[in-house]
Design an enzyme around this catalytic site. Structure first.
Site, PDB file in Angstrom:
ATOM      1  N   GLU A  59      13.587  -2.096  18.612  1.00 36.38           N
ATOM      2  CA  GLU A  59      14.824  -1.780  20.359  1.00 36.38           C
ATOM      3  C   GLU A  59      14.897  -3.236  20.909  1.00 36.38           C
ATOM      4  O   GLU A  59      15.596  -3.171  21.352  1.00 36.38           O
ATOM      5  CB  GLU A  59      14.412  -0.359  21.019  1.00 36.38           C
ATOM      6  CG  GLU A  59      12.787  -0.737  21.709  1.00 36.38           C
ATOM      7  CD  GLU A  59      12.237   0.147  21.140  1.00 36.38           C
ATOM      8  OE1 GLU A  59      12.177   0.232  19.389  1.00 36.38           O
ATOM      9  OE2 GLU A  59      12.099   0.992  20.991  1.00 36.38           O
ATOM     10  N   ALA A 161      -2.994   6.227 -14.561  1.00 39.89           N
ATOM     11  CA  ALA A 161      -2.535   5.660 -15.897  1.00 39.89           C
ATOM     12  C   ALA A 161      -3.251   6.523 -17.020  1.00 39.89           C
ATOM     13  O   ALA A 161      -3.787   6.603 -17.264  1.00 39.89           O
ATOM     14  CB  ALA A 161      -2.358   4.362 -15.655  1.00 39.89           C
ATOM     15  N   TRP A 177      -4.381  -1.641 -21.771  1.00 35.15           N
ATOM     16  CA  TRP A 177      -3.640  -0.546 -21.483  1.00 35.15           C
ATOM     17  C   TRP A 177      -3.167   0.685 -21.542  1.00 35.15           C
ATOM     18  O   TRP A 177      -2.074   0.303 -22.260  1.00 35.15           O
ATOM     19  CB  TRP A 177      -2.461  -1.860 -20.600  1.00 35.15           C
ATOM     20  CG  TRP A 177      -2.881  -2.739 -19.906  1.00 35.15           C
ATOM     21  CD1 TRP A 177      -3.045  -4.489 -20.992  1.00 35.15           C
ATOM     22  CD2 TRP A 177      -3.932  -3.330 -18.507  1.00 35.15           C
ATOM     23  NE1 TRP A 177      -3.125  -5.576 -20.197  1.00 35.15           N
ATOM     24  CE2 TRP A 177      -4.010  -4.943 -18.369  1.00 35.15           C
ATOM     25  CE3 TRP A 177      -3.568  -2.691 -17.245  1.00 35.15           C
ATOM     26  CZ2 TRP A 177      -4.469  -4.939 -17.212  1.00 35.15           C
ATOM     27  CZ3 TRP A 177      -4.651  -2.913 -16.050  1.00 35.15           C
ATOM     28  CH2 TRP A 177      -4.756  -4.753 -16.782  1.00 35.15           C
ATOM     29  N   ASP A 207     -14.694  -1.173 -15.823  1.00 35.66           N
ATOM     30  CA  ASP A 207     -13.015  -2.356 -15.663  1.00 35.66           C
ATOM     31  C   ASP A 207     -13.536  -3.738 -15.169  1.00 35.66           C
ATOM     32  O   ASP A 207     -12.336  -4.654 -15.695  1.00 35.66           O
ATOM     33  CB  ASP A 207     -11.700  -1.821 -15.362  1.00 35.66           C
ATOM     34  CG  ASP A 207     -12.158   0.180 -15.710  1.00 35.66           C
ATOM     35  OD1 ASP A 207     -12.247  -0.457 -16.666  1.00 35.66           O
ATOM     36  OD2 ASP A 207     -10.756   0.683 -15.228  1.00 35.66           O
ATOM     37  N   LEU A 211      -8.527  -5.462  -7.902  1.00 36.93           N
ATOM     38  CA  LEU A 211      -8.363  -4.203  -7.054  1.00 36.93           C
ATOM     39  C   LEU A 211      -7.242  -5.104  -5.697  1.00 36.93           C
ATOM     40  O   LEU A 211      -7.625  -5.227  -4.676  1.00 36.93           O
ATOM     41  CB  LEU A 211      -9.250  -3.214  -6.428  1.00 36.93           C
ATOM     42  CG  LEU A 211      -9.997  -3.166  -7.321  1.00 36.93           C
ATOM     43  CD1 LEU A 211     -10.864  -2.105  -6.547  1.00 36.93           C
ATOM     44  CD2 LEU A 211      -9.171  -1.760  -8.149  1.00 36.93           C
ATOM     45  N   GLU A 303      -7.513   4.375  -6.549  1.00 37.29           N
ATOM     46  CA  GLU A 303      -7.743   4.527  -7.983  1.00 37.29           C
ATOM     47  C   GLU A 303      -8.804   5.235  -9.095  1.00 37.29           C
ATOM     48  O   GLU A 303      -8.865   4.071  -9.886  1.00 37.29           O
ATOM     49  CB  GLU A 303      -6.830   2.917  -8.296  1.00 37.29           C
ATOM     50  CG  GLU A 303      -5.735   2.499  -7.417  1.00 37.29           C
ATOM     51  CD  GLU A 303      -4.777   1.396  -8.551  1.00 37.29           C
ATOM     52  OE1 GLU A 303      -5.610   1.228  -9.729  1.00 37.29           O
ATOM     53  OE2 GLU A 303      -4.319   0.499  -7.681  1.00 37.29           O
TER      54      GLU A 303
END
Ligand code: NAP
Length: 385
Positions: A59, A161, A177, A207, A211, A303
């Site tokens: 504002e 996933a 993937w 993995d 990140l 994740e």
């Protein structure tokens, strides 16, 4: 006095919301806020949005742009103006001094230091105030901020996933993937909006993820990376500990972890935070969220893996699910699933989702939903303002 039709008010509020949305991922722990100023003839004289915590409020920017044209005009604002001294001076007195005769706001600020006080300040000084225009959309845009003031903990989005049979890796741990490139890009887009990304130590061991959010995204802002690791099995050479784009890493552990491993991880750049253990000897989730919240973290992307997802769901701490479903079948009972560790036997007691949406991304499907009725549903049709 400018008189606006309901349609025009919605049109202007939609513009203010779009302005606010330009800073998505940048303002935390502050909310997104957008503003439009009309002059006494109803013409747009100024626009503004809050860009970052510590920088001027929407504002103020819109009224500064309008200058003398604000006198007798209207301020359209997506959230109540603040009335307290924070990192910047309070906005409500600035609004009064600008000379606008009306303020049209979407919704009151849920922060108890502000809630209702900003509007009272204006009304007491003769400014006409209307609240409730596009309230649901405004709360939805700031759901993380509303959630913080309602629940006192960060908002948790769980992301997985998975294959069609719900597996997030093969039994040997291969997960790269499962989804295609377009879905992975969408995953990075989500990361860019977050304050923190959290995983379990098995994901780090399997993995070795970085990140980080891919540079060049909306935020490009340092993320806090968090690993749940009750015995400090994270190797000091893990990529998640490497400094990237100013990101920091917290390894949350318990008193069961040896001091020597803590020293090695600290030397590798991690911050090691010891919290109490849960009944299974793993890291208790609530104290971790408390530590993160006290550092300004408002939105966490969890994740995985499946055990960590299961823990957040079981504890009732999961707020939203982002589930990427890939057209693949793993078909192996030994392969890890997207969620594990829930032992509910009754079908009707299983955690279901609210406000589910589906979106095709490349060859994959993104299913989103909430674990509880979302806060913004309470503001449907202007209710609850
Ligand atoms: N496709 C995907 O989206 C995706 C994403 C992530 C991971 N993955 C895959 O998932 C697999 C790993 O999943 P996972 O389920 O085996 O392990 P995980 O969830 O990554 O890690 C679980 C471990 O975290 C530690 N932990 C500490 N506190 C915990 C708590 N409160 N609740 C749960 N865990 C806690 C425990 O080890 P300690 O007892 O030693 O502390 C636990 O065994 C890997 O194969 C990885 O490739 C896939």
């Amino acid at each position: 006095m400018v008189r606006l039709s309901a349609e025009r008010k919605n049109e202007l509020m939609a513009e203010a919301l779009a302005l606010a949305g330009r800073a998505e991922g940048m303002t935390s722990p502050n909310p997104l806020v957008g503003a439009v100023v009309l002059d006494a003839d109803g013409e747009v004289a100024g626009r503004g949005w809050h860009r970052k915590a510590g920088e001027p409020h929407a504002e103020v920017l819109a009224l500064q742009e309008a200058g003398g044209r604000a006198r007798g005009g209207v301020l359209i604002l997506t959230l109540e103006p603040c009335s307290h001294q924070g990192r910047t001076p309070p906005c409500a007195p600035f609004v009064v001094d600008s000379g606008v005769s009306q303020v049209i706001a979407a919704v009151a600020d849920p922060n108890p230091q502000v809630s209702g006080k900003g509007f009272s300040h204006l009304r007491e000084r003769g400014v006409e105030v209307e609240v409730g225009v596009m309230a649901e959309e405004a709360v939805r845009q700031n759901e993380v901020y509303f959630h913080w003031w309602r629940c006192g903990r960060p908002f948790l989005s769980l992301k997985a996933a998975a294959s069609l049979d719900g597996k997030i890796a093969t039994r040997s741990g291969q997960s790269r993937w499962i989804t295609g490139e377009a879905a992975r890009n969408a995953g990075h887009h989500f990361r860019n909006k977050m304050d923190a990304i959290l995983v379990g130590v098995e994901t780090v061991l399997e993995d070795d993820p970085l990140l980080t959010a891919r540079p060049g995204g909306v935020a490009g802002r340092p993320l806090t990376r968090v690993v749940l690791d009750s015995r400090l099995r994270t190797p000091p050479h893990a990529r998640v500990l490497a400094s990237r784009q100013g990101s920091s890493t917290i390894v949350a552990t318990t008193d069961a972890a040896p001091l020597a491993r803590e020293t090695a991880l600290r030397e590798a750049g991690a911050e090691v935070v010891r919290v109490q253990a849960d009944p299974q000897g793993r890291v208790s989730l609530a104290p971790v969220l408390e530590v993160l919240g006290s550092r300004g973290v408002r939105h966490i992307l969890v994740e995985g893996g499946g055990r960590v997802h299961g823990s957040f769901i079981r504890e009732g701490l999961a707020d939203r699910l982002l589930y990427f479903l890939a057209p693949l079948i793993v078909g192996d009972a030994q392969a890890p699933g997207a969620v594990s560790g829930l032992d509910e036997e009754e079908l009707q007691s299983l955690p279901g989702l609210f406000n589910v949406t589906h979106e095709v991304i490349g060859d994959d499907l993104l299913i989103q939903g909430y674990f509880k009725k979302p806060i913004w549903k309470e503001f449907e049709g202007g209710k609850g303002v």
